[in-house]
Design an enzyme around this catalytic site. Structure first.
Site, PDB file in Angstrom:
ATOM      1  N   ASP A  46       0.834  -1.205   0.000  1.00  0.00           N
ATOM      2  CA  ASP A  46       0.000   0.000   0.000  1.00  0.00           C
ATOM      3  C   ASP A  46       0.872   1.261   0.000  1.00  0.00           C
ATOM      4  O   ASP A  46       1.629   1.517   0.942  1.00  0.00           O
ATOM      5  CB  ASP A  46      -0.895  -0.051   1.266  1.00  0.00           C
ATOM      6  CG  ASP A  46      -2.032   0.934   1.214  1.00  0.00           C
ATOM      7  OD1 ASP A  46      -2.051   1.791   0.310  1.00  0.00           O
ATOM      8  OD2 ASP A  46      -2.918   0.856   2.101  1.00  0.00           O
ATOM      9  N   ASP A  75     -10.421   4.245  -1.721  1.00  0.00           N
ATOM     10  CA  ASP A  75     -11.082   3.280  -0.849  1.00  0.00           C
ATOM     11  C   ASP A  75     -12.592   3.265  -1.062  1.00  0.00           C
ATOM     12  O   ASP A  75     -13.268   4.271  -0.845  1.00  0.00           O
ATOM     13  CB  ASP A  75     -10.789   3.625   0.615  1.00  0.00           C
ATOM     14  CG  ASP A  75      -9.339   3.340   0.958  1.00  0.00           C
ATOM     15  OD1 ASP A  75      -8.566   3.018   0.041  1.00  0.00           O
ATOM     16  OD2 ASP A  75      -9.002   3.435   2.147  1.00  0.00           O
TER      17      ASP A  75
HETATM   18  C1  GLA Z   1      -5.479   2.377   2.602  1.00  0.00           C
HETATM   19  C2  GLA Z   1      -5.989   1.197   1.765  1.00  0.00           C
HETATM   20  C3  GLA Z   1      -7.046   0.446   2.540  1.00  0.00           C
HETATM   21  C4  GLA Z   1      -6.469  -0.023   3.871  1.00  0.00           C
HETATM   22  C5  GLA Z   1      -5.910   1.154   4.646  1.00  0.00           C
HETATM   23  C6  GLA Z   1      -5.143   0.714   5.868  1.00  0.00           C
HETATM   24  O1  GLA Z   1      -6.459   3.333   2.804  1.00  0.00           O
HETATM   25  O2  GLA Z   1      -6.477   1.636   0.543  1.00  0.00           O
HETATM   26  O3  GLA Z   1      -7.507  -0.655   1.786  1.00  0.00           O
HETATM   27  O4  GLA Z   1      -5.470  -0.969   3.615  1.00  0.00           O
HETATM   28  O5  GLA Z   1      -5.017   1.904   3.850  1.00  0.00           O
HETATM   29  O6  GLA Z   1      -4.586   1.786   6.556  1.00  0.00           O
END
Ligand code: GLA
Length: 661
Positions: A408, A472
């Protein structure tokens, strides 16, 4: 009471009271302004609903006419109002706000108990307000909607000016939407064995092999398979273990037998470089437990994946997301500690006492384990990331026994100071991709960088098996259709080992993504949940459930676990459906399947049930076709020319269309 109606419509109140000897037949009428209602239930495409001002927070104005009161909103906008039998009239002046500042086009519609009461037609900036004056007596549920007129929502600043009810009884009350019962459409699996899951499976030669044969049906069940040398099957559990054989294709027939019969299914093992030949399926902790995740929750998720039957339809990965490491500062002291030990090895926090034991626990059930980190020094939630420790961390993950990595972007943006050039975007993902390939275990690699630099075009090239195509979804559950349609645009990049990832399946009990709150029932309707799962399967998306496993109910399991629907997702061709827009509310998704048939989703984004038609000429078939409803697992007969069905509000009908057998 008839007197109420007569009193208002036909006679002045004074005359009427004279008539009935000064006994008033009518209750007092009052005006209730729309702007005085609870607008938290108003859904809209941009910004927040505004009281007595436009969406740009300026005085309401339509074609130069100012309005003191009203609600400023933005397409696409809906507001549901329960009238409770007390409302008589609804009045308003509607139009595009003068401050829109661009080529807006909107349509105002008012629907009462499923019947259209008002339609403004397309309205543009500068067009005088249209008056609304509706008799709403007897209407129980009223919908005020503003659509984008089919050309996108840009500049669509819409005013419900002077909007008010004339009320004589119970007061109108806004509500989240029409109530819908969670109807289970799918029959329970029968007692006879049915083998589910992918028909093709990639693994790297010489690496450990682990696969639990997914099968529904009464237990005890025994399993058999003609496996290549190096692999062995536990006939009681159906778990295949061993070492992946040399490069090549192995045509295996899986068999499952119980007291009610025997089932067989072809299973091609492709020993080579590619993993994830069908979209990965599993569970991810994020939208259930956020920063509360513990080792115990992960083990419990694995237990429930087996106990609930999810593993019997193909769910396989049990994945930890953020917050398993230490943070320099955090409000949970058990998550604060050294980020790395003296040798530079990453240190899990105190909620994860033994990562290897956790992986062993998951593997013993025939399931796989996933982990999460960031190419930056910190994860999105502020925990230790892998920056400058990439090799060491990957080795560590492999030693612990992880089978999946979500990588990520998060704080890597600070390292590159916001540079979003392609070489910069690719660099950390290629670095980790190359390292993962060198590990002595198969690790499926999920790129999470929200679609930057058109990642779908190069995700596979840097070693990724799937990549998030957007931000997200957790923040955007009311935009599932938009998110899906945006994801579907990248369909050309969907193929075995290479998947567009529109994010997790968030149904059942999920936590509020904005606050990281405790799991609560998800905010979307049952029809939206069927649509959600259908869209994901038609797009060959990775299927990761991200909700509270300990609170799975029958409805949620029914949506997640229909093997005929999952088969659409897991089809070996790996095609993501093409989209056919029928109008601004109705669309089809058509996906070619390996056996020559098509999966067709008939979708209705509208606020009322609607008839949706799949013409053979549109979906690319001819002559008589056998049609099967996949959610209901029911044959609908052999049809010529087209299939049509009434599709619920925000819902789907999902069928398989193929040559009659
Ligand atoms: C980002 C990702 C999410 C999750 C969060 C965790 O926002 O896109 O899917 O993994 O981080 O902090």
């Amino acid at each position: 009471m008839t007197g109420t109606i007569l009193g208002r419509r036909l006679f002045p109140a004074t005359f009427l009271s004279l008539l009935v000897g000064l006994v008033p037949l009518t209750r007092a009428e009052e005006t209730l302004w729309l702007d005085a209602l609870d607008l938290s239930h108003m859904r809209q495409g941009w910004g927040k609903p505004q009281v007595n001002r436009s969406i740009r927070e300026k005085p309401l104005s339509i074609a130069g006419q100012p309005f003191k009161r009203g609600v400023g909103t933005h397409a696409n906008s809906t507001l549901w109002i329960e009238l409770g039998g007390g409302a008589e009239r609804f009045l308003a002046s509607v139009g595009v706000d003068d401050a829109a500042g661009g080529p807006a086009s909107v349509v105002f519609k008012i629907v009462g108990d499923g019947r259209k009461l008002f339609d403004s037609g397309v309205m543009k900036p500068g067009q005088p307000a249209k008056s609304v004056d509706l008799d709403v007596r007897g209407v129980k549920l009223l919908l005020l909607s503003v659509g984008d007129a089919g050309d996108g929502v840009n500049y669509d600043h819409a005013n419900w000016a002077d909007a008010r009810f004339v009320v004589s009884g119970a007061k109108p009350k806004t509500v989240p939407g029409p109530r819908e019962d969670p109807v289970i459409l799918t029959p329970k699996p029968g007692p006879a064995p049915r083998i589910n899951g992918p028909k093709v499976y990639g693994a790297r030669p010489g690496n450990p092999f682990l696969y639990r044969i997914p099968a529904t049906g009464a237990r005890p069940m025994t399993f058999a398979a003609n496996l290549p040398e190096g692999l062995k099957l536990d006939p009681q559990t159906g778990i295949i273990t061993g070492t992946t054989p040399p490069r090549g294709e192995y045509l295996v027939t899986l068999k499952a037998t119980n007291a009610h019969g025997t089932a067989e299914r072809p299973f091609k093992i492709v020993a080579g470089d590619l993993l994830a030949l069908t979209p990965p399926m599993g569970w991810n902790h994020w939208y259930a437990h956020y920063n509360r995740v513990t080792d115990k929750m992960m083990r419990e998720a694995a237990d429930i994946m087996i106990r609930s039957g999810m593993a019997d339809v193909g769910y396989q990965y049990v994945n930890i997301d953020d917050c398993w490491m230490n943070a320099p500062k955090y409000d949970d002291p058990l998550r604060v500690g050294p980020l790395r030990d003296a040798k530079g090895n990453i240190v899990p926090n105190k909620h994860f006492p033994d990562m290897k034991a956790l992986c062993d626990y998951i593997h013993a059930k025939g399931l796989k384990a996933g982990i999460y980190t960031s190419p930056g020094p910190f994860t999105c939630a502020g925990f230790a990331g892998s920056y400058q420790h990439e090799e060491q961390d990957a080795r560590q993950f492999a030693e612990w026994g992880f089978d999946f990595l979500k990588y990520d972007w998060c704080s890597y943006g600070n390292i590159v100071k916001g540079d979003q050039s392609l070489p910069t975007l690719k660099k950390p993902y290629k670095l980790m991709g190359d390292i993962l390939k060198r590990q002595p275990r198969d690790i499926v690699y999920n790129l999470c960088q929200y679609g930057m630099g058109d990642v779908w075009e190069w995700g596979a090239e840097v070693g990724g098996h799937s990549w998030r195509t957007a931000g997200d979804l957790g923040f955007e559950l009311d935009r599932i259709f938009d998110v899906a349609l945006a994801n579907a645009k990248h369909r050309a990049h969907s193929r075995p080992g290479s998947w567009n990832d529109p994010d997790y399946l968030q149904i059942g009990f999920i936590g509020d993504a904005r606050t990281g709150g405790e799991p609560k029932p998800c905010p979307i309707t049952p029809s939206e949940q069927y649509a959600f799962m259908s869209l994901w399967c038609l797009m060959a998306a990775p299927l990761f459930y991200s909700g509270d496993m300990s609170r799975l109910d029958d409805f949620t399991l029914n949506v997640l676990c229909n093997p005929e629907v999952i088969e659409v997702d897991q089809d070996p061709l790996g095609q993501s459906a093409r989209v056919i827009h029928l109008d601004d509310e109705r669309f089809l998704m058509v996906k070619d399947l390996e056996d020559g048939s098509k999966a067709v989703g008939l979708f209705n984004r509208g606020e009322m049930p609607a008839v949706v038609t799949a013409r053979w000429s549109n979906i690319g078939v001819k002559g008589k076709q056998a049609v099967r409803d996949l959610w209901r697992q029911k044959d609908l007969g052999e049809l010529e020319g087209q299939f049509e069905s009434t599709v619920p509000r925000h819902g789907v009908v999902l069928v398989r269309v193929g040559k009659p057998r």
